[in-house]
Write an enzyme that holds these catalytic residues in place. Sequence first.
Site, PDB file in Angstrom:
ATOM      1  CB  THR A  87      -0.891   0.018   1.252  1.00  0.00           C
ATOM      2  OG1 THR A  87      -1.642  -1.188   1.302  1.00  0.00           O
ATOM      3  CG2 THR A  87      -1.850   1.205   1.212  1.00  0.00           C
ATOM      4  CE  LYS A 162      -5.124  -1.086   1.617  1.00  0.00           C
ATOM      5  NZ  LYS A 162      -5.116  -2.371   2.235  1.00  0.00           N
ATOM      6  CE  LYS A 237       1.473   2.262   4.064  1.00  0.00           C
ATOM      7  NZ  LYS A 237       2.179   1.037   3.691  1.00  0.00           N
TER       8      LYS A 237
HETATM    9  P1  NAD Z   1       6.197  -5.735   7.284  1.00  0.00           P
HETATM   10  O1  NAD Z   1       6.906  -4.588   7.902  1.00  0.00           O
HETATM   11  O2  NAD Z   1       5.899  -6.952   8.099  1.00  0.00           O
HETATM   12  O3  NAD Z   1       7.002  -6.235   5.980  1.00  0.00           O
HETATM   13  C1  NAD Z   1       7.742  -5.402   5.135  1.00  0.00           C
HETATM   14  C2  NAD Z   1       9.044  -6.124   4.825  1.00  0.00           C
HETATM   15  O4  NAD Z   1       9.799  -5.349   3.898  1.00  0.00           O
HETATM   16  C3  NAD Z   1       9.930  -6.328   6.064  1.00  0.00           C
HETATM   17  O5  NAD Z   1      10.245  -7.704   6.210  1.00  0.00           O
HETATM   18  C4  NAD Z   1      11.178  -5.491   5.749  1.00  0.00           C
HETATM   19  O6  NAD Z   1      12.370  -6.053   6.276  1.00  0.00           O
HETATM   20  C5  NAD Z   1      11.164  -5.499   4.241  1.00  0.00           C
HETATM   21  N1  NAD Z   1      11.939  -4.416   3.646  1.00  0.00           N
HETATM   22  C6  NAD Z   1      11.994  -3.107   4.020  1.00  0.00           C
HETATM   23  N2  NAD Z   1      12.813  -2.429   3.196  1.00  0.00           N
HETATM   24  C7  NAD Z   1      13.275  -3.320   2.287  1.00  0.00           C
HETATM   25  C8  NAD Z   1      14.160  -3.212   1.186  1.00  0.00           C
HETATM   26  N3  NAD Z   1      14.712  -2.043   0.836  1.00  0.00           N
HETATM   27  N4  NAD Z   1      14.427  -4.320   0.476  1.00  0.00           N
HETATM   28  C9  NAD Z   1      13.856  -5.517   0.804  1.00  0.00           C
HETATM   29  N5  NAD Z   1      13.009  -5.682   1.847  1.00  0.00           N
HETATM   30  C10 NAD Z   1      12.731  -4.583   2.570  1.00  0.00           C
HETATM   31  O7  NAD Z   1       4.846  -5.147   6.673  1.00  0.00           O
HETATM   32  P2  NAD Z   1       3.547  -5.961   6.179  1.00  0.00           P
HETATM   33  O8  NAD Z   1       2.548  -5.986   7.256  1.00  0.00           O
HETATM   34  O9  NAD Z   1       3.978  -7.220   5.520  1.00  0.00           O
HETATM   35  O10 NAD Z   1       2.987  -4.932   5.078  1.00  0.00           O
HETATM   36  C11 NAD Z   1       3.551  -4.823   3.772  1.00  0.00           C
HETATM   37  C12 NAD Z   1       2.676  -3.902   2.950  1.00  0.00           C
HETATM   38  O11 NAD Z   1       1.356  -4.439   2.893  1.00  0.00           O
HETATM   39  C13 NAD Z   1       2.536  -2.490   3.505  1.00  0.00           C
HETATM   40  O12 NAD Z   1       2.554  -1.577   2.443  1.00  0.00           O
HETATM   41  C14 NAD Z   1       1.185  -2.517   4.207  1.00  0.00           C
HETATM   42  O13 NAD Z   1       0.594  -1.253   4.260  1.00  0.00           O
HETATM   43  C15 NAD Z   1       0.423  -3.458   3.305  1.00  0.00           C
HETATM   44  N6  NAD Z   1      -0.708  -4.142   3.965  1.00  0.00           N
HETATM   45  C16 NAD Z   1      -0.554  -4.734   5.178  1.00  0.00           C
HETATM   46  C17 NAD Z   1      -1.631  -5.370   5.774  1.00  0.00           C
HETATM   47  C18 NAD Z   1      -1.496  -6.045   7.113  1.00  0.00           C
HETATM   48  O14 NAD Z   1      -2.535  -6.397   7.705  1.00  0.00           O
HETATM   49  N7  NAD Z   1      -0.284  -6.265   7.635  1.00  0.00           N
HETATM   50  C19 NAD Z   1      -2.875  -5.407   5.123  1.00  0.00           C
HETATM   51  C20 NAD Z   1      -2.993  -4.819   3.862  1.00  0.00           C
HETATM   52  C21 NAD Z   1      -1.895  -4.188   3.297  1.00  0.00           C
END
Ligand code: NAD
Length: 292
Positions: A87, A162, A237
């Site tokens: 997102t 979204k 966010k």
């Molecule tokens: P998270 O923080 O668990 O995962 C993000 C991952 O990206 C981490 O493991 C981090 O180490 C990695 N990362 C950061 N910078 C990086 C880079 N430069 N290169 C490679 N890896 C890198 O977050 P999440 O909960 O998995 O969410 C991911 C996305 O999904 C976000 O944009 C969030 O808004 C969206 N989202 C999350 C949910 C939820 O319920 N968790 C629901 C819908 C959408």
Amino acid sequence: MKIGFIGLGNMGAPMAANLVAAGHQVTGFDTAALAPEGVAMAASAAAAAKGAEVVITMLPNGAILRAVAAEVTPAMDAGAVLLDCSTVDVASARDVAAMAAAVGLGALDAPVSGGVGGAQAGTLTFMVGGDDASFATARPLFEVMGSRAVHCGPSGNGQAAKICNNMILGVTMIATCEAFALADKLGLDRQAMFDVVSTSSGQSWSMTSYCPAPGIGPKSPADSDYRPGFAADLMLKDLRLSQEAAEAADADTPMGALAAALYARFVEEEDGRGRDFSAMLPRFEGRRRASP
Ligand code: NAD
């Protein structure tokens, strides 16, 4: 398919695991997370992307997405598709798509709803922006990771869908919680309140599918002491992204702005951080009309 998967956090790891289970060959990269079972880890994002037909990103925000896209697009084969499921802001999604197109790649912005549970179960909904050919390439992957993919138009429109959806969700959750708190003070039983509203014109997903009152309606995070679920931090966010987009598009969104301000206060000044976004109900319960 040969897939690169960058960002294997709470959402990315189970999505990648489902692709592996469906027989796809997944090479992953993450700056921190451990490899999900069956995913071969590469030493860099570019190495994970090299030779892949589709490169999926699932990253925290638009700035990180832009940096990763700048690194991986030169390493990708012509005709491959960059599929971002994070997102992020609409402007980042559109700029990354242009960056990909400039070197002969397809690009899709495909943010999800359904949370970690949906990612694990493979029942996410994808809201997709981008061209038809890239959508057709990615369709079998959407079918593995989710149960629904809606093609919303050109690049950026997935993110637009979204944040509009989540702006409605934030507003209706607040309205549902403040109405429960008012009902309490008027001596109206919560079950009666649910029975009326869930079948009347105040009905919404926040009431019927994710009821913020413990013990009422279907099971929800309210029944587990407001453990997320969908964290208030993530709602904040998304509401901020909606307000950023509204600012850029010159759209008047007073309810969205107020919801963003309330979640900001809840997360940053009160006890909302790490709690489910429906914990707005105990927040309202503990307040009086005169409190700021
Ligand atoms: P998270 O923080 O668990 O995962 C993000 C991952 O990206 C981490 O493991 C981090 O180490 C990695 N990362 C950061 N910078 C990086 C880079 N430069 N290169 C490679 N890896 C890198 O977050 P999440 O909960 O998995 O969410 C991911 C996305 O999904 C976000 O944009 C969030 O808004 C969206 N989202 C999350 C949910 C939820 O319920 N968790 C629901 C819908 C959408």
